[in-house]
Design a protein around this motif. Structure first.
Motif, short mmCIF file in Angstrom:
data_model
loop_
_atom_site.label_atom_id
_atom_site.label_comp_id
_atom_site.label_asym_id
_atom_site.label_seq_id
_atom_site.Cartn_x
_atom_site.Cartn_y
_atom_site.Cartn_z
N VAL A 1 0.87 -1.18 0.00
CA VAL A 1 0.00 0.00 0.00
C VAL A 1 0.90 1.22 0.00
CG1 VAL A 1 -1.74 1.29 1.30
CG2 VAL A 1 -1.82 -1.20 1.26
N ALA A 2 0.66 2.12 -0.95
CA ALA A 2 1.44 3.36 -1.07
C ALA A 2 2.94 3.08 -1.14
CB ALA A 2 1.11 4.32 0.07
N LEU B 1 4.69 0.71 0.26
CA LEU B 1 5.29 0.01 1.40
C LEU B 1 4.45 -1.22 1.75
CD1 LEU B 1 6.13 3.04 3.72
CD2 LEU B 1 7.72 1.70 2.35
N VAL C 1 2.28 -3.90 3.84
CA VAL C 1 1.26 -3.68 4.88
C VAL C 1 1.84 -3.87 6.27
CG1 VAL C 1 -0.93 -4.54 5.79
CG2 VAL C 1 -0.64 -4.25 3.34
N TRP C 2 2.75 -4.85 6.43
CA TRP C 2 3.31 -5.08 7.77
C TRP C 2 4.08 -3.87 8.27
CZ3 TRP C 2 8.50 -4.67 8.35
CH2 TRP C 2 9.30 -4.85 7.22
N LEU C 3 4.68 -3.12 7.35
CA LEU C 3 5.39 -1.91 7.78
C LEU C 3 4.40 -0.82 8.21
CD1 LEU C 3 8.14 -0.66 8.15
CD2 LEU C 3 8.03 0.16 5.81
N TRP C 4 3.29 -0.70 7.50
CA TRP C 4 2.25 0.24 7.92
C TRP C 4 1.69 -0.16 9.29
CZ3 TRP C 4 2.28 4.73 6.03
CH2 TRP C 4 2.57 4.96 4.69
N TRP C 5 1.60 -1.47 9.52
CA TRP C 5 1.14 -1.95 10.83
C TRP C 5 2.07 -1.41 11.92
CZ3 TRP C 5 -2.83 -4.51 13.07
CH2 TRP C 5 -2.62 -4.99 14.36
N HIS C 6 3.36 -1.49 11.72
CA HIS C 6 4.31 -1.01 12.73
C HIS C 6 4.22 0.49 12.92
CE1 HIS C 6 6.28 -4.69 13.84
NE2 HIS C 6 6.46 -5.00 12.57
N VAL C 7 4.05 1.22 11.85
CA VAL C 7 3.91 2.69 11.96
C VAL C 7 2.67 3.02 12.79
CG1 VAL C 7 3.43 4.79 10.67
CG2 VAL C 7 5.16 3.18 9.83
N GLY C 8 1.56 2.40 12.47
CA GLY C 8 0.33 2.63 13.23
C GLY C 8 0.43 2.16 14.66
#
Length: 74
Positions: free
Chosen positions: A33-34, A36, A38-45
């Motif tokens: 997504v965008a 990156l 999804v698992w990286l977005w999970w960590h950011v969130g």
């Protein structure tokens, strides 16, 4: 709310933060997504959520388990 109940709620909140910090369910998922994964977005969130929880902890429960009388005498 009693102090013991509040203590247990903070313990549960931090246990949940630790338990879901590693997104086991996203392993082997190659969704992007965008640009990156999804698992990286999970960590950011998750870090944003952890920051909010820790901020709440510092506002209302930082002194849990500390005897204020002992601190005054020392």
């Amino acid at each position: 709310m009693t102090r013991n109940r509040t203590d247990y709620l903070w313990v549960a909140a931090f246990a949940a933060l630790v338990a879901f910090a590693v997104p086991w369910f996203l392993w082997r998922d190659a969704t992007v997504v965008a640009g990156l994964p999804v698992w990286l977005w999970w960590h950011v969130g998750w870090m944003a959520l952890a920051s909010v929880v820790f901020y709440g902890f510092t506002r209302g429960a930082w002194d849990r388990g500390i005897d204020r009388e002992v601190l005054r005498r020392g």
